[in-house]
Design an enzyme around this catalytic site. Structure first.
Site, PDB file in Angstrom:
ATOM      1  N   ALA A 169       0.708  -1.241  -0.008  1.00  0.00           N
ATOM      2  CA  ALA A 169      -0.191   0.020   0.025  1.00  0.00           C
ATOM      3  C   ALA A 169       0.873   1.113  -0.055  1.00  0.00           C
ATOM      4  O   ALA A 169       2.059   1.174   0.539  1.00  0.00           O
ATOM      5  CB  ALA A 169      -0.903  -0.134   1.220  1.00  0.00           C
ATOM      6  N   PHE A 171       1.196   5.641   0.964  1.00  0.00           N
ATOM      7  CA  PHE A 171       1.064   6.513   2.242  1.00  0.00           C
ATOM      8  C   PHE A 171      -0.152   7.427   2.178  1.00  0.00           C
ATOM      9  O   PHE A 171      -0.762   7.847   3.064  1.00  0.00           O
ATOM     10  CB  PHE A 171       2.141   7.516   2.210  1.00  0.00           C
ATOM     11  CG  PHE A 171       2.327   8.707   1.576  1.00  0.00           C
ATOM     12  CD1 PHE A 171       1.363   9.589   1.930  1.00  0.00           C
ATOM     13  CD2 PHE A 171       2.943   8.808   0.397  1.00  0.00           C
ATOM     14  CE1 PHE A 171       1.523  10.991   1.036  1.00  0.00           C
ATOM     15  CE2 PHE A 171       2.828   9.955  -0.520  1.00  0.00           C
ATOM     16  CZ  PHE A 171       1.951  10.930  -0.065  1.00  0.00           C
ATOM     17  N   LYS A 195       1.488  -5.344   3.368  1.00  0.00           N
ATOM     18  CA  LYS A 195       2.696  -4.421   3.744  1.00  0.00           C
ATOM     19  C   LYS A 195       2.393  -3.088   3.470  1.00  0.00           C
ATOM     20  O   LYS A 195       2.151  -2.289   2.559  1.00  0.00           O
ATOM     21  CB  LYS A 195       3.844  -4.736   2.912  1.00  0.00           C
ATOM     22  CG  LYS A 195       5.120  -4.004   3.431  1.00  0.00           C
ATOM     23  CD  LYS A 195       6.103  -3.744   2.245  1.00  0.00           C
ATOM     24  CE  LYS A 195       5.811  -2.414   1.892  1.00  0.00           C
ATOM     25  NZ  LYS A 195       6.136  -1.145   2.645  1.00  0.00           N
ATOM     26  N   GLU A 198       5.749   2.418   4.879  1.00  0.00           N
ATOM     27  CA  GLU A 198       6.248   2.318   6.092  1.00  0.00           C
ATOM     28  C   GLU A 198       6.370   3.906   6.665  1.00  0.00           C
ATOM     29  O   GLU A 198       6.632   4.134   7.604  1.00  0.00           O
ATOM     30  CB  GLU A 198       7.829   2.174   5.810  1.00  0.00           C
ATOM     31  CG  GLU A 198       8.582   2.981   4.747  1.00  0.00           C
ATOM     32  CD  GLU A 198       8.207   2.806   3.315  1.00  0.00           C
ATOM     33  OE1 GLU A 198       7.076   1.891   3.041  1.00  0.00           O
ATOM     34  OE2 GLU A 198       8.830   2.889   2.282  1.00  0.00           O
ATOM     35  N   ARG A 199       5.570   4.931   5.987  1.00  0.00           N
ATOM     36  CA  ARG A 199       5.495   6.297   6.421  1.00  0.00           C
ATOM     37  C   ARG A 199       4.318   6.463   7.230  1.00  0.00           C
ATOM     38  O   ARG A 199       4.351   7.370   8.155  1.00  0.00           O
ATOM     39  CB  ARG A 199       5.498   7.138   5.252  1.00  0.00           C
ATOM     40  CG  ARG A 199       6.746   6.847   4.595  1.00  0.00           C
ATOM     41  CD  ARG A 199       6.873   8.078   3.540  1.00  0.00           C
ATOM     42  NE  ARG A 199       6.421   7.821   2.002  1.00  0.00           N
ATOM     43  CZ  ARG A 199       6.539   8.564   0.634  1.00  0.00           C
ATOM     44  NH1 ARG A 199       7.017   9.577   0.933  1.00  0.00           N
ATOM     45  NH2 ARG A 199       6.145   8.337  -0.123  1.00  0.00           N
ATOM     46  N   SER A 248       3.474   4.469  -6.614  1.00  0.00           N
ATOM     47  CA  SER A 248       4.009   5.261  -7.976  1.00  0.00           C
ATOM     48  C   SER A 248       4.245   4.302  -9.180  1.00  0.00           C
ATOM     49  O   SER A 248       4.289   3.046  -8.978  1.00  0.00           O
ATOM     50  CB  SER A 248       5.305   5.900  -7.380  1.00  0.00           C
ATOM     51  OG  SER A 248       6.184   4.928  -6.946  1.00  0.00           O
ATOM     52  N   CYS A 303      -4.561  10.332  -5.615  1.00  0.00           N
ATOM     53  CA  CYS A 303      -4.312   9.818  -7.136  1.00  0.00           C
ATOM     54  C   CYS A 303      -5.429  10.283  -8.075  1.00  0.00           C
ATOM     55  O   CYS A 303      -5.322  10.182  -9.183  1.00  0.00           O
ATOM     56  CB  CYS A 303      -4.259   8.256  -7.308  1.00  0.00           C
ATOM     57  SG  CYS A 303      -5.728   7.557  -6.731  1.00  0.00           S
ATOM     58  N   GLU A 402       3.705  13.860 -12.524  1.00  0.00           N
ATOM     59  CA  GLU A 402       2.891  13.871 -11.273  1.00  0.00           C
ATOM     60  C   GLU A 402       3.371  14.646 -10.289  1.00  0.00           C
ATOM     61  O   GLU A 402       4.246  14.303  -9.730  1.00  0.00           O
ATOM     62  CB  GLU A 402       2.601  12.463 -10.974  1.00  0.00           C
ATOM     63  CG  GLU A 402       1.437  12.456  -9.862  1.00  0.00           C
ATOM     64  CD  GLU A 402       1.243  11.015  -9.337  1.00  0.00           C
ATOM     65  OE1 GLU A 402       2.025  10.177  -9.363  1.00  0.00           O
ATOM     66  OE2 GLU A 402       0.108  10.725  -9.102  1.00  0.00           O
TER      67      GLU A 402
HETATM   68  P1  NAD Z   1       5.465   4.557  -3.661  1.00  0.00           P
HETATM   69  O1  NAD Z   1       5.158   3.791  -4.916  1.00  0.00           O
HETATM   70  O2  NAD Z   1       6.768   5.311  -3.221  1.00  0.00           O
HETATM   71  O3  NAD Z   1       5.193   3.501  -2.328  1.00  0.00           O
HETATM   72  C1  NAD Z   1       4.050   2.556  -2.225  1.00  0.00           C
HETATM   73  C2  NAD Z   1       4.532   1.121  -1.752  1.00  0.00           C
HETATM   74  O4  NAD Z   1       5.603   0.783  -2.579  1.00  0.00           O
HETATM   75  C3  NAD Z   1       4.984   1.384  -0.349  1.00  0.00           C
HETATM   76  O5  NAD Z   1       4.647   0.405   0.628  1.00  0.00           O
HETATM   77  C4  NAD Z   1       6.456   1.449  -0.320  1.00  0.00           C
HETATM   78  O6  NAD Z   1       7.250   0.884   0.508  1.00  0.00           O
HETATM   79  C5  NAD Z   1       6.802   0.652  -1.618  1.00  0.00           C
HETATM   80  N1  NAD Z   1       7.938   0.872  -2.645  1.00  0.00           N
HETATM   81  C6  NAD Z   1       8.441   2.430  -2.606  1.00  0.00           C
HETATM   82  N2  NAD Z   1       9.366   2.247  -3.765  1.00  0.00           N
HETATM   83  C7  NAD Z   1       9.593   1.054  -3.835  1.00  0.00           C
HETATM   84  C8  NAD Z   1      10.456   0.565  -5.153  1.00  0.00           C
HETATM   85  N3  NAD Z   1      11.357   1.285  -5.626  1.00  0.00           N
HETATM   86  N4  NAD Z   1      10.318  -0.800  -5.156  1.00  0.00           N
HETATM   87  C9  NAD Z   1       9.305  -1.502  -4.563  1.00  0.00           C
HETATM   88  N5  NAD Z   1       8.365  -0.839  -3.661  1.00  0.00           N
HETATM   89  C10 NAD Z   1       8.568   0.484  -3.242  1.00  0.00           C
HETATM   90  O7  NAD Z   1       4.054   5.397  -3.560  1.00  0.00           O
HETATM   91  P2  NAD Z   1       3.595   6.514  -2.331  1.00  0.00           P
HETATM   92  O8  NAD Z   1       4.518   7.703  -2.649  1.00  0.00           O
HETATM   93  O9  NAD Z   1       3.584   5.899  -0.940  1.00  0.00           O
HETATM   94  O10 NAD Z   1       2.161   6.770  -2.948  1.00  0.00           O
HETATM   95  C11 NAD Z   1       1.928   7.735  -3.889  1.00  0.00           C
HETATM   96  C12 NAD Z   1       1.822   7.283  -5.390  1.00  0.00           C
HETATM   97  O11 NAD Z   1       1.063   6.368  -5.389  1.00  0.00           O
HETATM   98  C13 NAD Z   1       1.424   8.404  -6.420  1.00  0.00           C
HETATM   99  O12 NAD Z   1       1.945   8.025  -7.670  1.00  0.00           O
HETATM  100  C14 NAD Z   1      -0.268   8.171  -6.386  1.00  0.00           C
HETATM  101  O13 NAD Z   1      -0.809   8.661  -7.627  1.00  0.00           O
HETATM  102  C15 NAD Z   1      -0.176   6.746  -6.491  1.00  0.00           C
HETATM  103  N6  NAD Z   1      -1.689   5.928  -6.158  1.00  0.00           N
HETATM  104  C16 NAD Z   1      -2.391   5.636  -7.112  1.00  0.00           C
HETATM  105  C17 NAD Z   1      -3.422   5.141  -6.819  1.00  0.00           C
HETATM  106  C18 NAD Z   1      -4.380   4.683  -7.957  1.00  0.00           C
HETATM  107  O14 NAD Z   1      -5.438   3.992  -7.603  1.00  0.00           O
HETATM  108  N7  NAD Z   1      -4.106   4.624  -9.100  1.00  0.00           N
HETATM  109  C19 NAD Z   1      -4.379   5.522  -5.473  1.00  0.00           C
HETATM  110  C20 NAD Z   1      -3.466   5.910  -4.605  1.00  0.00           C
HETATM  111  C21 NAD Z   1      -2.040   6.263  -4.758  1.00  0.00           C
END
Ligand code: NAD
Length: 517
Positions: A169, A171, A195, A198-199, A248, A303, A402
């Site tokens: 998931a 943040f 999972k 972590e934030r 992301s 998002c 974005e």
């Molecule tokens: P993020 O990708 O940084 O983190 C999401 C999850 O992935 C976290 O649990 C994190 O620990 C893990 N993660 C982070 N970097 C990783 C990597 N390089 N390899 C593997 N795992 C990794 O996203 P975020 O900053 O927590 O959330 C914001 C993003 O989520 C935005 O881009 C937003 O548009 C997107 N989002 C999309 C939807 C949708 O339904 N389309 C909904 C909510 C958020």
């Protein structure tokens, strides 16, 4: 850094709650029905984004602990997958009731760790709760198909669970997104390893405790924390059959590639750039309020935030009013009365968003409202960026990336056709909205625009969970969407049985070697 004392106010209820899932300031894992402190030596700090106060520490779960979570889930699957559908439905009903009773604690946790306003945090939970409520209907939605294919012969097809699944998931919706997966996976008979981000893992931990109280057996739901190493372990473990990811593009593409290469189902909801077209025949007040609310609510960290607006023709003269109204929004800590938007999640996010605002001038665009450098009384250390409105063109960085902050990008187009072309040329396809009083204009827009979720006079058209999430283009990877019918299909596979029941004397006497027809 000392832990917050969380002395009074709404935070106090969270402090008392944290007795179970946070021990001595360390967020526990939840493995085999036990809240256990990790033996790791790597910890992430969870900081209040309004103050930088340390709230708890979150573990990088060790490989041994992760393996134990999977093993417990595999064991639990044997009995949970065979529990009657009524048993699983009852657990979902109990969870629904407990989530409602404990909504304040969950919302408080979200405000404290994520920063959004209290009302918005309740909305975060409610949208997840609605998925639990539709999952309760699994006694109807899981009914399979049966056909008498010939005399004495029936074929029936039913949905069976996959096994151990995982959910990763982001943040920005600490309650809603775990609840996109937990009820759907569990009601269909799977075990789930979650999972959280972590934030801000607090809401997920409270939800895990409520699942336990609702009667989810040990090992059916586990929570493991961590960053990339734990994510990679999820993608690589052969016992994990499916991964639900939201976050992301960078992370999602890596997870999709690694997970599918290892033979897993992966559904991945990714980033977005959602456009609004404002036609001159729209209701001016409704259009302006909708665009402002959807651009700046949750500090733009949704998002489905409307992050680009295209005013057509006469509607362009409404821009000064848009700026004036945006200026009036109150930026404050999420617990403060009257707050419209809270802080960004981290100092790094603030620096990134501020850099993107600056980039528009460097590239020849204009800043009409600048939210950088705002001061919020009593909160000198928050990650504040106020509502910002910038004029850009489609080749600029602030349009292409974005932003995920309270920044509305204005793009010029002369006609509806031109505006639709701009949307269709954008790599993302999460959502788009039009504001108009013409049915024909709205119909043309919804038929020609290539995004998955369309609002007509509705700014954030997130589908309710009887439908499925339906972002497209670079906003999604995988074929099966979250929740709704598609979500049920994601967490199940079909089993098809063909049976022949004939009386003894009607059965043939010699072997047939022909293909049965
Ligand atoms: P993020 O990708 O940084 O983190 C999401 C999850 O992935 C976290 O649990 C994190 O620990 C893990 N993660 C982070 N970097 C990783 C990597 N390089 N390899 C593997 N795992 C990794 O996203 P975020 O900053 O927590 O959330 C914001 C993003 O989520 C935005 O881009 C937003 O548009 C997107 N989002 C999309 C939807 C949708 O339904 N389309 C909904 C909510 C958020």
């Amino acid at each position: 850094m000392p832990l917050s004392t969380l002395a009074n106010g709404p935070a106090a209820s969270l402090a008392s709650w944290k007795g179970t899932s946070v021990s001595g300031g360390y967020t526990t894992n939840f493995i085999g029905g036990e809240f256990v402190k990790s033996s790791t030596d790597t910890w992430f700090e969870v900081l209040d984004p309004s103050t930088q106060t340390l709230l708890s520490r979150v573990p990088e779960t060790t490989p041994t602990e992760f393996a134990e979570a999977v093993e417990k889930a595999q064991t639990a699957f044997k009995s949970w997958s065979r529990a009657s559908i009524i048993t699983r439905q009852k657990v979902a009903m109990e969870l629904q009731s407990l989530l409602r009773q404990n909504a304040d604690a969950i919302a408080n946790s979200i405000v404290l760790e994520q920063g959004k306003t209290l009302a918005d945090a309740h909305g975060d939970l409610l949208r997840g709760l609605q998925v639990v409520e539709t999952a309760i209907g699994a006694t109807s939605t899981l009914i399979g198909d049966k056909l008498e294919v010939s005399k004495d012969m029936d074929t029936y097809q039913r949905k069976v669970p996959l096994g151990v699944c995982a959910s990763i998931a982001p943040f920005n919706f600490p309650a809603m997104i775990p609840l996109w997966s937990i009820p759907m996976a569990l009601v269909t008979g799977n075990c789930l390893i979650l999972k959280p981000s972590e934030r801000d893992p607090g809401a997920a931990m409270i939800i895990a405790e409520l699942c336990q109280r609702a009667g989810v057996p040990p090992g059916v739901l586990s929570v493991v924390h961590g960053g990339i190493p734990v994510v990679n372990a999820i993608c690589d473990h052969p016992a994990i059959k499916a991964i639900s990811f939201v976050g992301s593009n960078r992370a999602g593409e890596a997870i999709y590639n690694r997970g599918t290469k290892n033979g897993k189902r992966v559904q991945a909801n990714l980033g977005a750039k959602n456009h609004a077209i404002i036609m001159p025949d729209a209701n001016r007040n409704h259009a302006l309020n909708s665009v402002i609310g959807a651009a700046f609510g949750a500090a733009g960290q949704r998002c489905m935030a409307l992050s680009v607006a295209i005013f057509i023709g006469e509607a362009r003269s409404w821009v000064p009013e848009l700026v004036e109204r945006s200026k009036k929004l109150k930026v404050n800590a999420g617990f403060e009365a009257g707050a419209d938007l809270g802080p960004l999640i981290s100092p790094a996010a603030k620096a990134r968003v501020s850099g993107l605002i600056a980039s528009v001038e460097e590239e020849g665009g204009k800043i009409l409202l600048d939210g950088r450098n705002i001061q919020v009384p009593n909160y000198p250390n928050g990650n504040w960026v106020g509502p910002s409105v910038i004029e850009a063109t489609t080749n600029m960085k602030s349009y292409k990336e974005e932003i995920f902050g309270p920044v509305l990008v204005l793009i010029q187009a002369e006609t509806l056709d031109e505006a639709i072309d701009i949307i269709n040329s954008n790599i993302y396809g999460n959502g788009a909205a039009i504001f108009t009083n013409s049915g024909a204009t709205a119909r043309k827009f919804e038929s020609e625009v290539n995004v998955g979720q369309i609002g007509v006079n509705v700014p954030i058209p997130v589908p309710l969970p009887m439908f499925s999430w339906s972002g497209n283009k670079a906003s999604k990877l995988g074929d099966l969407d979250f929740y709704g019918k598609s979500g049920l299909n994601f967490y199940t596979q079909n089993k098809t049985v063909t049976s022949l029941w004939k009386s003894e004397d009607a059965l043939g006497t010699r072997a047939s070697v022909d293909m049965p027809t």
